[in-house]
Scaffold this active site. Structure first.
Site, PDB file in Angstrom:
ATOM      1  N   HIS A   1      -1.439   5.401  40.759  1.00  0.00           N
ATOM      2  CA  HIS A   1      -1.060   6.662  41.128  1.00  0.00           C
ATOM      3  C   HIS A   1      -2.169   7.768  41.707  1.00  0.00           C
ATOM      4  O   HIS A   1      -3.121   7.655  40.964  1.00  0.00           O
ATOM      5  CB  HIS A   1      -0.633   6.861  40.085  1.00  0.00           C
ATOM      6  CG  HIS A   1       0.503   7.660  39.651  1.00  0.00           C
ATOM      7  ND1 HIS A   1      -0.125   9.350  39.312  1.00  0.00           N
ATOM      8  CD2 HIS A   1       1.651   8.029  39.383  1.00  0.00           C
ATOM      9  CE1 HIS A   1       1.072  10.067  39.040  1.00  0.00           C
ATOM     10  NE2 HIS A   1       2.119   9.349  39.267  1.00  0.00           N
TER      11      HIS A   1
ATOM     12  N   ASP B   1      -4.794   2.742  33.400  1.00  0.00           N
ATOM     13  CA  ASP B   1      -3.479   3.654  33.981  1.00  0.00           C
ATOM     14  C   ASP B   1      -2.266   2.994  32.911  1.00  0.00           C
ATOM     15  O   ASP B   1      -1.927   2.352  33.602  1.00  0.00           O
ATOM     16  CB  ASP B   1      -3.390   3.712  34.554  1.00  0.00           C
ATOM     17  CG  ASP B   1      -2.713   4.539  34.592  1.00  0.00           C
ATOM     18  OD1 ASP B   1      -1.893   5.426  33.673  1.00  0.00           O
ATOM     19  OD2 ASP B   1      -2.286   5.698  36.252  1.00  0.00           O
TER      20      ASP B   1
ATOM     21  N   GLN C   1       2.666   3.076  32.791  1.00  0.00           N
ATOM     22  CA  GLN C   1       3.914   2.411  33.198  1.00  0.00           C
ATOM     23  C   GLN C   1       3.542   1.138  31.992  1.00  0.00           C
ATOM     24  O   GLN C   1       4.430   0.222  32.002  1.00  0.00           O
ATOM     25  CB  GLN C   1       3.900   2.231  34.743  1.00  0.00           C
ATOM     26  CG  GLN C   1       3.931   3.213  35.566  1.00  0.00           C
ATOM     27  CD  GLN C   1       5.875   3.702  35.328  1.00  0.00           C
ATOM     28  OE1 GLN C   1       6.835   3.515  34.978  1.00  0.00           O
ATOM     29  NE2 GLN C   1       5.693   5.435  36.024  1.00  0.00           N
TER      30      GLN C   1
ATOM     31  N   CYS D   1       3.797   9.533  44.215  1.00  0.00           N
ATOM     32  CA  CYS D   1       2.914   9.341  44.178  1.00  0.00           C
ATOM     33  C   CYS D   1       1.348   8.486  43.854  1.00  0.00           C
ATOM     34  O   CYS D   1       0.395   8.185  43.838  1.00  0.00           O
ATOM     35  CB  CYS D   1       1.976  10.345  42.398  1.00  0.00           C
ATOM     36  SG  CYS D   1       2.849  11.330  42.032  1.00  0.00           S
TER      37      CYS D   1
HETATM   38  N1  PLP Z   1      -0.409   6.631  36.410  1.00  0.00           N
HETATM   39  C1  PLP Z   1       0.990   6.439  36.498  1.00  0.00           C
HETATM   40  C2  PLP Z   1       1.411   5.225  36.883  1.00  0.00           C
HETATM   41  C3  PLP Z   1       1.713   6.855  36.160  1.00  0.00           C
HETATM   42  O1  PLP Z   1       2.756   6.437  36.740  1.00  0.00           O
HETATM   43  C4  PLP Z   1       1.912   8.753  35.933  1.00  0.00           C
HETATM   44  C5  PLP Z   1       3.109   9.178  35.950  1.00  0.00           C
HETATM   45  O2  PLP Z   1       3.926   8.799  37.836  1.00  0.00           O
HETATM   46  C6  PLP Z   1       1.265   8.802  36.040  1.00  0.00           C
HETATM   47  C7  PLP Z   1      -0.380   7.852  35.835  1.00  0.00           C
HETATM   48  C8  PLP Z   1       1.108  10.536  35.426  1.00  0.00           C
HETATM   49  O3  PLP Z   1       0.931  10.355  33.701  1.00  0.00           O
HETATM   50  P1  PLP Z   1       1.261  11.325  32.993  1.00  0.00           P
HETATM   51  O4  PLP Z   1       2.772  12.576  33.771  1.00  0.00           O
HETATM   52  O5  PLP Z   1       1.610  11.505  31.869  1.00  0.00           O
HETATM   53  O6  PLP Z   1       0.452  12.743  33.131  1.00  0.00           O
END
Ligand code: PLP
Length: 413
Positions: free
Chosen positions: A128, A205, A208, A371
């Site tokens: 992402h 990260d 998900q 994204c």
């Molecule tokens: N990382 C991943 C894999 C995501 O799907 C998302 C959100 O879509 C994020 C990071 C960003 O997370 P946050 O909305 O908590 O900033």
């Protein structure tokens, strides 16, 4: 099509989500955009409103009962998240605004203190943007170089390529637990073993991952784990960074302000102990309490039941989507390697058109690059349509999706 028996009572879970009981465009709504944000169950909403109705005050400051109570609720929420992640210590849990801020915090503080020209940070082409752009920013500042692990034709990380990229120059790898675009579950413990073998750190990260997979940061053996509240039935604007205590203690602060200091002198200041060193300003106390309520809610359903249920849903969804001519689903074929996030293309129809017609049928999906522009480029598609399910989705939802895709086909025939 036969409907598999649920392993927890989905109907009872759905009753906790009043938002799902509505019609959109004259049809019972089907919500298939939980990878963007999950819905919130009544216990989470009630906990947040009860906090404001009875316990609200600023934390860590007041010498009066209400402030003590708010502080205790806030720190109890931290303990809940520590136990949700199986952290070694609650001091390893830092409250942040979400996964994005958690990653920015590590990139800005650990990165600035540790990266130098020629050092390498390994990312993957599944990431992402939240797990790419912060590293680009710190690489531009420090002269570090970014490398990307490739995927195979099912969207699984190529560990042989990771092995080629790992070297004495690698300082950190930043990798998603689960891909938001393809649903791929990455083998984090295996990746950690390889990354640590060259003396580098692993940031995961978990935006998900935490909503779908049992997270045990000690068993995963990662060094940082980023969690987003709003993807796991909690409120928006709150999240958690888990980090190994010795790493957090060695890192410089992120933002300056109240709460994060020990002594403030005219020219310089000293810092509070972790985790408060990273929590400048008034935190989102109600958000933290709400996120802990969400963690409790998921724990009460049970991760094993959630995972088993999701496996059944994936099988059903694969059959339903597989029966629609022209649909091509990206990502792993084996249900054990994925979550119920389905990015797909429908031959000859732009994903935005697909999503618009699905909306007219009362079905909420996402269309675009999710994204994940690096991934879209790798897949050689401009965009995909993404249907992402969670604990409140049923096989019927995917039957509705498949039927609505037939409508799309008819419109574009
Ligand atoms: N990382 C991943 C894999 C995501 O799907 C998302 C959100 O879509 C994020 C990071 C960003 O997370 P946050 O909305 O908590 O900033």
């Amino acid at each position: 099509m036969s409907k598999p028996a649920p392993v927890f009572d989905v109907a009872a879970v759905r009753r906790d989500f009043p938002i799902l009981e509505q019609e959109i465009n004259g049809r019972a709504m089907v919500y298939l955009d939980s990878a963007a944000s999950s819905q919130k169950p009544r216990p989470v909403i009630d906990t947040i409103s009860a906090f404001y109705l009875t316990d609200n005050a600023n934390v860590h400051r007041g010498l009066y009962e209400l402030s003590r109570r708010a502080t205790e609720r806030f720190e109890a929420a931290r303990r809940t998240m520590a136990s949700f992640l199986n952290a070694g210590h609650e001091r390893e849990v830092v409250w942040v605004r979400g996964a994005t801020e958690a990653i920015n915090l590590v990139a800005a503080t650990w990165g600035a203190a540790n990266l130098k020209p020629g050092d390498e940070v390994i990312l993957t082409c599944l990431e992402h943007h939240s797990n790419i752009v912060p590293w680009q920013l710190v690489a531009q500042r420090t002269g570090a170089v970014l490398r990307y692990v490739d995927i195979d034709d099912q969207g699984r990380l190529r560990l042989d390529h990771l092995d080629q990229l790992l070297s004495a120059r690698t300082r950190l790898m930043a990798c998603g637990h689960v891909s938001n675009a393809l649903g791929t579950i990455n083998p984090i413990a295996e990746i950690a073993r390889r990354v640590h073998a060259v003396g580098a750190l692993l940031l995961v990260d978990g935006a998900q991952g935490a909503p779908h997979v049992r997270v045990d940061v000690q068993a995963l053996d990662c060094d940082f784990y980023a969690v987003s509240g709003h993807k796991m039935c909690g409120p928006m604007g709150i999240g958690v960074l888990w980090g190994r205590r010795e790493l957090l203690e060695a890192m410089p602060p992120y933002q300056g302000g109240g709460e994060m200091i020990d002594q403030v002198l005219p020219e310089a200041s000293t810092w509070a102990a972790v985790p408060h060193k990273f929590e400048a300003g008034t935190p989102d106390v109600a958000g933290a309490v709400g996120m802990a309520a969400a963690a409790d809610y998921l724990a009460a359903i049970g991760h094993e039941a959630m995972a088993a249920q999701e496996q059944q849903l994936i099988r059903h969804a694969q059959r339903a989507l597989g029966n629609v001519p022209g649909v091509r689903v990206f990502g792993p074929v084996d249900p054990a390697e994925r979550i119920a996030v389905f990015s797909f293309e429908l031959a000859g129809v732009h994903p935005h058109d697909v999503a618009t017609i699905l909306d007219a049928e009362g079905i909420a999906v996402r269309a675009g690059h999710h994204c994940a522009q690096i991934l879209m480029r790798r897949l050689q598609v401009p965009a995909t349509t993404r249907a992402s399910a969670y604990i409140y989705n049923t096989p019927d939802d995917f039957d509705r999706l498949a039927a609505a895709l037939e409508v799309v086909r008819t419109v574009f025939a």
